[in-house]
Design a protein around this motif. Structure first.
Motif, mmCIF file in Angstrom:
data_model
loop_
_atom_site.group_PDB
_atom_site.id
_atom_site.type_symbol
_atom_site.label_atom_id
_atom_site.label_comp_id
_atom_site.label_asym_id
_atom_site.label_seq_id
_atom_site.Cartn_x
_atom_site.Cartn_y
_atom_site.Cartn_z
ATOM 1 N N THR A 2 0.831 -1.193 0.000
ATOM 2 C CA THR A 2 0.000 0.000 0.000
ATOM 3 C C THR A 2 0.865 1.242 0.000
ATOM 4 O OG1 THR A 2 -0.117 0.028 2.419
ATOM 5 C CG2 THR A 2 -1.883 -1.135 1.239
ATOM 6 N N ALA A 3 0.268 2.334 -0.465
ATOM 7 C CA ALA A 3 0.945 3.628 -0.453
ATOM 8 C C ALA A 3 0.243 4.523 0.547
ATOM 9 C CB ALA A 3 0.906 4.257 -1.847
ATOM 10 N N GLU A 4 1.009 5.182 1.408
ATOM 11 C CA GLU A 4 0.430 6.027 2.441
ATOM 12 C C GLU A 4 -0.187 7.271 1.824
ATOM 13 O OE1 GLU A 4 1.771 8.284 6.578
ATOM 14 O OE2 GLU A 4 3.119 6.885 5.560
ATOM 15 N N ASN A 14 -5.028 4.124 2.772
ATOM 16 C CA ASN A 14 -3.866 3.693 2.000
ATOM 17 C C ASN A 14 -4.303 2.890 0.778
ATOM 18 O OD1 ASN A 14 -2.244 4.892 3.882
ATOM 19 N ND2 ASN A 14 -1.858 3.007 5.022
ATOM 20 N N LEU A 15 -3.855 3.309 -0.380
ATOM 21 C CA LEU A 15 -4.254 2.678 -1.632
ATOM 22 C C LEU A 15 -3.228 1.629 -2.055
ATOM 23 C CD1 LEU A 15 -5.439 5.840 -3.595
ATOM 24 C CD2 LEU A 15 -6.859 4.147 -2.426
ATOM 25 N N PRO A 16 -3.651 0.629 -2.830
ATOM 26 C CA PRO A 16 -2.705 -0.401 -3.290
ATOM 27 C C PRO A 16 -1.724 0.157 -4.311
ATOM 28 C CG PRO A 16 -4.848 -0.695 -4.331
ATOM 29 C CD PRO A 16 -5.026 0.371 -3.282
ATOM 30 N N VAL A 17 -0.571 -0.452 -4.378
ATOM 31 C CA VAL A 17 0.425 -0.106 -5.389
ATOM 32 C C VAL A 17 0.766 -1.370 -6.168
ATOM 33 C CG1 VAL A 17 1.391 1.788 -4.052
ATOM 34 C CG2 VAL A 17 2.345 -0.501 -3.791
ATOM 35 N N TRP A 18 1.479 -1.200 -7.262
ATOM 36 C CA TRP A 18 1.814 -2.339 -8.114
ATOM 37 C C TRP A 18 2.630 -3.384 -7.363
ATOM 38 C CZ3 TRP A 18 3.813 1.905 -11.718
ATOM 39 C CH2 TRP A 18 2.759 2.415 -12.479
ATOM 40 N N ASP A 19 2.274 -4.630 -7.587
ATOM 41 C CA ASP A 19 3.079 -5.752 -7.113
ATOM 42 C C ASP A 19 3.904 -6.237 -8.299
ATOM 43 O OD1 ASP A 19 4.209 -8.007 -6.098
ATOM 44 O OD2 ASP A 19 2.328 -9.077 -5.718
ATOM 45 N N TYR A 88 10.518 2.499 -10.779
ATOM 46 C CA TYR A 88 10.851 3.926 -10.727
ATOM 47 C C TYR A 88 9.577 4.772 -10.685
ATOM 48 C CZ TYR A 88 11.952 8.496 -12.790
ATOM 49 O OH TYR A 88 12.027 9.844 -13.060
ATOM 50 N N ALA A 89 8.586 4.395 -11.491
ATOM 51 C CA ALA A 89 7.344 5.163 -11.558
ATOM 52 C C ALA A 89 6.576 5.127 -10.241
ATOM 53 C CB ALA A 89 6.461 4.634 -12.691
ATOM 54 N N GLN A 90 6.792 4.085 -9.445
ATOM 55 C CA GLN A 90 6.135 4.014 -8.143
ATOM 56 C C GLN A 90 6.548 5.169 -7.242
ATOM 57 O OE1 GLN A 90 7.286 0.053 -6.866
ATOM 58 N NE2 GLN A 90 5.206 -0.710 -7.163
ATOM 59 N N LYS A 91 7.805 5.598 -7.376
ATOM 60 C CA LYS A 91 8.302 6.698 -6.545
ATOM 61 C C LYS A 91 9.477 7.356 -7.261
ATOM 62 C CE LYS A 91 9.459 7.876 -1.764
ATOM 63 N NZ LYS A 91 9.788 7.343 -0.415
ATOM 64 N N ALA A 92 9.136 8.254 -8.182
ATOM 65 C CA ALA A 92 10.158 8.865 -9.032
ATOM 66 C C ALA A 92 11.106 9.776 -8.260
ATOM 67 C CB ALA A 92 9.493 9.651 -10.162
#
Length: 274
Positions: A2-4, A14-19, A88-92
């Motif tokens: 999840t992303a805070e 908190n929303l899901p992020v890519w696995d 990278y796109a998850q947290k540029a």
């Protein structure tokens, strides 16, 4: 995973992020390193097997093997590149992720230089020889549409050394400027009613029912983007000029002379409107 969420601007928590584990367990995983080494080996082997031999293989009815080997390498390098970009796109704004993507892109560029000859040589095969190969090999004929698309670039191909130069410089030319734009945009913060927000949360406020919240978000966006307009303008100008140079060398007919000249004639000194 999840992303805070930022405080006060996400009713869903908190929303899901890519696995990305379906691709690789992680950027330092043995699986990723092994695939990258395999891709390098496949590229070297491909060059040794096929460079300078495609016309001969076409006449001998063996061209389809080269295409299938190219697809195998493309699938593997695509998997590597996709993982690198997505993490990278998850947290540029994460410098470790940015470095990992930069290192991976450099490695992929280096190995793809070894197979750059492939499409260039395919376009040098005589039409009659290729058509005869299609007639003899039904499996090769399945790629007829792909060949038709590939040959559209034939009039604009440069010699091999120039193509290699353009390819090698891509990581320090338009790709580097695109990355600078993305990373700068991701790092921006916006002060909205005393709260510091990122781009996504600020844009979300533009859809708020409360007119005052929308106005505050709009003003915050304008203020921060205006403060960075010099950098964004420079990036736009460089990308426009980079494309103009590439188009000119390849002989593309841009009609009005291209974006660079249009902006200059408009009296803006290529200061693009953001």
């Amino acid at each position: 995973m999840t992303a805070e969420a930022q405080k006060g601007h996400n009713q869903f928590g908190n929303l899901p992020v890519w696995d990305l584990s379906d691709l690789y367990p992680g950027k330092d995983s043995p699986e990723f390193k092994a695939d990258l080494e395999q891709a390098k080996a496949l590229a070297s082997q491909f060059e040794a097997d096929y460079k300078g031999k495609l016309t001969e293989l076409t006449k001998a009815g063996k061209l389809v093997a080269a295409i299938k080997d190219s697809e195998k390498l493309g699938d593997l390098s695509g998997k590597i590149g996709s993982f690198s970009f997505l993490q990278y796109a998850q947290k540029a704004t994460d410098p470790d992720r940015a470095k990992f993507m930069g290192d991976t892109n450099e490695a992929l560029t280096n190995l793809s230089t070894k197979v750059l000859f492939f499409e260039l040589e395919l376009n040098r095969i005589e039409d009659a020889d290729l058509e005869a190969a299609f007639e003899k090999d039904a499996e090769l004929a399945r790629y007829r549409t792909w060949f038709a698309e590939l040959r559209k670039a034939k009039p604009y191909q440069l010699d091999d050394k120039l193509e290699e130069l353009f390819h090698d410089k891509s990581t320090t030319a338009y790709s580097a400027w695109n990355r600078l734009f993305d990373e700068t945009l991701s790092s921006l913060t916006f002060e909205v009613d005393g709260e510091t927000l990122n781009m996504e949360s600020t844009l979300h406020l533009l859809s708020e029912k409360d007119e005052k919240k929308r106005e505050s978000a709009f003003k915050a966006l304008g203020k921060t983007l205006a403060a960075n307009s010099r950098l964004f303008t420079h990036i736009t100008n460089v990308l426009a000029k980079d494309k103009e140079i590439s188009d000119r060398w390849r002989g593309y007919d841009n009609g009005d002379g291209g974006l660079w000249q249009v902006l200059a004639r408009a009296g803006r000194g290529c200061r693009a409107v953001l």
